[in-house]
Structure formats: structure tokens, C-alpha cells
Design a protein around this motif. Sequence first.
Motif, PDB file in Angstrom:
ATOM      1  N   THR A   1       3.089 125.422  -9.795  1.00 13.46           N
ATOM      2  CA  THR A   1       3.919 124.356 -10.368  1.00 13.46           C
ATOM      3  C   THR A   1       5.331 124.859 -10.657  1.00 13.46           C
ATOM      4  O   THR A   1       6.307 124.123 -10.485  1.00 13.46           O
ATOM      5  N   LEU A   2       5.431 126.121 -11.104  1.00 19.00           N
ATOM      6  CA  LEU A   2       6.758 126.682 -11.358  1.00 19.00           C
ATOM      7  C   LEU A   2       7.571 126.792 -10.068  1.00 19.00           C
ATOM      8  O   LEU A   2       8.751 126.436 -10.028  1.00 19.00           O
ATOM      9  N   LEU A   3       6.928 127.280  -9.022  1.00 20.19           N
ATOM     10  CA  LEU A   3       7.617 127.417  -7.743  1.00 20.19           C
ATOM     11  C   LEU A   3       7.973 126.056  -7.157  1.00 20.19           C
ATOM     12  O   LEU A   3       9.033 125.888  -6.539  1.00 20.19           O
ATOM     13  N   PHE A   4       7.097 125.078  -7.358  1.00 23.57           N
ATOM     14  CA  PHE A   4       7.370 123.713  -6.891  1.00 23.57           C
ATOM     15  C   PHE A   4       8.610 123.162  -7.589  1.00 23.57           C
ATOM     16  O   PHE A   4       9.523 122.630  -6.948  1.00 23.57           O
ATOM     17  N   ARG A   5       8.652 123.325  -8.903  1.00 24.73           N
ATOM     18  CA  ARG A   5       9.784 122.816  -9.683  1.00 24.73           C
ATOM     19  C   ARG A   5      11.068 123.562  -9.337  1.00 24.73           C
ATOM     20  O   ARG A   5      12.120 122.948  -9.130  1.00 24.73           O
ATOM     21  N   ALA A   6      10.973 124.883  -9.259  1.00 16.54           N
ATOM     22  CA  ALA A   6      12.155 125.678  -8.946  1.00 16.54           C
ATOM     23  C   ALA A   6      12.636 125.413  -7.524  1.00 16.54           C
ATOM     24  O   ALA A   6      13.845 125.413  -7.260  1.00 16.54           O
ATOM     25  N   GLY A   7      11.696 125.167  -6.604  1.00 15.26           N
ATOM     26  CA  GLY A   7      12.070 124.896  -5.220  1.00 15.26           C
ATOM     27  C   GLY A   7      12.856 123.606  -5.078  1.00 15.26           C
ATOM     28  O   GLY A   7      13.879 123.557  -4.372  1.00 15.26           O
ATOM     29  N   ILE A   8      12.393 122.541  -5.754  1.00 12.18           N
ATOM     30  CA  ILE A   8      13.114 121.264  -5.703  1.00 12.18           C
ATOM     31  C   ILE A   8      14.483 121.402  -6.368  1.00 12.18           C
ATOM     32  O   ILE A   8      15.500 120.896  -5.857  1.00 12.18           O
ATOM     33  N   ALA A   9      14.527 122.083  -7.516  1.00 11.75           N
ATOM     34  CA  ALA A   9      15.801 122.263  -8.221  1.00 11.75           C
ATOM     35  C   ALA A   9      16.792 123.043  -7.364  1.00 11.75           C
ATOM     36  O   ALA A   9      17.973 122.685  -7.262  1.00 11.75           O
ATOM     37  N   THR A  10      16.315 124.116  -6.727  1.00 14.60           N
ATOM     38  CA  THR A  10      17.201 124.941  -5.904  1.00 14.60           C
ATOM     39  C   THR A  10      17.717 124.162  -4.707  1.00 14.60           C
ATOM     40  O   THR A  10      18.913 124.233  -4.372  1.00 14.60           O
ATOM     41  N   THR A  11      16.830 123.418  -4.046  1.00 16.91           N
ATOM     42  CA  THR A  11      17.245 122.596  -2.901  1.00 16.91           C
ATOM     43  C   THR A  11      18.301 121.584  -3.325  1.00 16.91           C
ATOM     44  O   THR A  11      19.298 121.357  -2.614  1.00 16.91           O
ATOM     45  N   SER A  12      18.095 120.969  -4.493  1.00 13.59           N
ATOM     46  CA  SER A  12      19.052 119.978  -4.999  1.00 13.59           C
ATOM     47  C   SER A  12      20.412 120.616  -5.271  1.00 13.59           C
ATOM     48  O   SER A  12      21.457 120.054  -4.916  1.00 13.59           O
ATOM     49  N   ILE A  13      20.409 121.793  -5.913  1.00 14.62           N
ATOM     50  CA  ILE A  13      21.661 122.491  -6.220  1.00 14.62           C
ATOM     51  C   ILE A  13      22.404 122.874  -4.947  1.00 14.62           C
ATOM     52  O   ILE A  13      23.634 122.710  -4.842  1.00 14.62           O
ATOM     53  N   LEU A  14      21.681 123.387  -3.960  1.00 17.08           N
ATOM     54  CA  LEU A  14      22.314 123.765  -2.702  1.00 17.08           C
ATOM     55  C   LEU A  14      22.953 122.552  -2.023  1.00 17.08           C
ATOM     56  O   LEU A  14      24.060 122.643  -1.473  1.00 17.08           O
ATOM     57  N   LEU A  15      22.267 121.416  -2.083  1.00 18.71           N
ATOM     58  CA  LEU A  15      22.794 120.204  -1.463  1.00 18.71           C
ATOM     59  C   LEU A  15      24.024 119.696  -2.210  1.00 18.71           C
ATOM     60  O   LEU A  15      25.057 119.379  -1.593  1.00 18.71           O
ATOM     61  N   ILE A  16      23.937 119.632  -3.537  1.00 16.22           N
ATOM     62  CA  ILE A  16      25.032 119.100  -4.353  1.00 16.22           C
ATOM     63  C   ILE A  16      26.281 119.964  -4.229  1.00 16.22           C
ATOM     64  O   ILE A  16      27.382 119.469  -3.995  1.00 16.22           O
ATOM     65  N   THR A  17      26.108 121.274  -4.377  1.00 12.93           N
ATOM     66  CA  THR A  17      27.270 122.167  -4.314  1.00 12.93           C
ATOM     67  C   THR A  17      27.814 122.296  -2.899  1.00 12.93           C
ATOM     68  O   THR A  17      29.010 122.501  -2.703  1.00 12.93           O
ATOM     69  N   GLY A  18      26.927 122.163  -1.905  1.00 13.01           N
ATOM     70  CA  GLY A  18      27.383 122.237  -0.522  1.00 13.01           C
ATOM     71  C   GLY A  18      28.231 121.049  -0.116  1.00 13.01           C
ATOM     72  O   GLY A  18      29.119 121.166   0.741  1.00 13.01           O
ATOM     73  N   LEU A  19      27.974 119.894  -0.738  1.00  8.26           N
ATOM     74  CA  LEU A  19      28.714 118.679  -0.406  1.00  8.26           C
ATOM     75  C   LEU A  19      29.952 118.468  -1.275  1.00  8.26           C
ATOM     76  O   LEU A  19      30.697 117.516  -1.049  1.00  8.26           O
TER      77      LEU A  19
END
Length: 267
Positions: free
Chosen positions: A154-172
Motif C-alpha cells: 500500500t505504501l508503494l502504491f501510494r508513493a507510486g501514484i504520488a511520484t507519477t503525479s509530481i513528475l507529470l505536474i512539474t514536467g508540464l
Amino acid sequence: MLLFAKIIITFATVILLAKVAERLSPRHAGLLAGFPLGTAIALYFFGWQQGTEFAAQSAVYTLPGLSAAICLAWGYQQVIQRLPKLTFLPLAIIAGLSCFLLTALTLQQLPQHRGVNLLVVVFAILLFRTLLKSIPERQITQQPTGVWANKWFTLLFRAGIATTSILLITGLAELLGPQRAGLLAAFPVSFFPLMLILHISYGAQVLSTSIKHYPDGIGALVVYCLAVSAFYPLAGLHWGTLLSLLCSVAYLLFYGWIRAKLAQTSN
């Protein structure tokens, strides 16, 4: 190097706060969700990549964007309130994300004015606090089953979604500009996967309790965004981030003290 830093920082902070939240009630988990995790990381990397002035301008637009984050939680809750079975999870996700996007599209028409944007998010907090007030308090009384019983999963699931979101937001960010990037930085990159975990592991009623207290926790994010808009141009990226985080922690401590005093008075 920058990509690696984003992944490490996001993973580490999500896991740290998730471990703290494990020891709290659903009510406190909802409050803690307002801690400036994803927003702080997004604005920090805005400043790193585009400069502190860009990040400070984005923070002004993140203020009303927090209203969209509350709308996401409210839209999700409206579905699980009427259709609590887990089979309706995809519908709840669609409803929540749609509420966020529609609200953000509407809010992008606002001017870059700190006072106006502050009024918008304060109104949203008071409105949704009232709308969600009738939700009954529920405690966690069961243990999750299947893969969700594995805390590291569950921790990796949560961290994975958060990291993907951050990469997308900051990349754009550069493509979107400070206005749209600031609105997108308000996306609840930590609370959204937590909602999914609570829903799947403990059911709609426990999740509804966390959502009920989410608007209260948003106050710390409001303080953080205001602090970033003021401190980044004056103190720079690193000191500005530290000062802004201290302001948020001070708000949460003060809010907790006020709640404790009110509880003593009512008893």
C-alpha cells in the motif's frame, strides 16, 4: 539528476507521512492529508526549474486550486454515499477527477490576486465543511485482506501514484505557465491514493470520515501557499521552503490546540 531527486523526495515524504497516518484515526488522517506534501514538492521543483518568481506566481493560483482538490474529494464521496459497493470504485474515481478538472478550468479565469484567491478557497472550505458535516464518524474496526493487507504494498502504491503525479505536474510546468501549473499543483497527490486505499481496505464509511475532515486539513496548505508567494522572492528557494513549512506546522499545531480547547469546553 533532477528526475532522480523528484522520485526520491516524493517517495520518501509520502512513505514518512503514511507511516505517521497509520497510527492515527480516520479523522486525523483527513487532517494530515492537508499537510503540504505534493503541493510543496511541486512548487519546490517549479522554483528549481523555472525560478522562484515562477513558483511564487504559481502559489497564488494554487490557492483557489485547493478548492478543486476539495471538490475532488466531495465528488468521490457523493458516489460512495449512494453506491457504497466496491464495484462502483471506477465511477467514484471518474466523478472525483471530473470535479477537479471542471473546477480547475473554471478557476483559471481568476486574476493573479492573492486576496481574491484566498477568499475563494476560504469560501470553499466553509462550504464543503458544512456539506460534509452530517457524515457520521467511523473508526477502523477490520483488517484489510489480500494484497492490501501488505503495508509495504500500500505504501508503494501510494508513493507510486504520488511520484507519477509530481513528475507529470512539474514536467508540464513550463508548457502550462504559472497559472495553470499552479492550479495543477493543488492536485491531492497524496490524499487521492490514500482515498483509494481506505476505500478498498476499509470500506466507504471509513473513507467518508476522512473526507469529512479533509477541508479542515486544507488550511495548512492555504498557509503554505501564502507563505511561498511571499517568501520565495525574498528568501530564495531553500529558505523560502523551510519558512513556509514552518508556517504550515505552526498552523496545524494552533488548529489542534483550538480543537482541544473547544472539546474541553463542550465537555
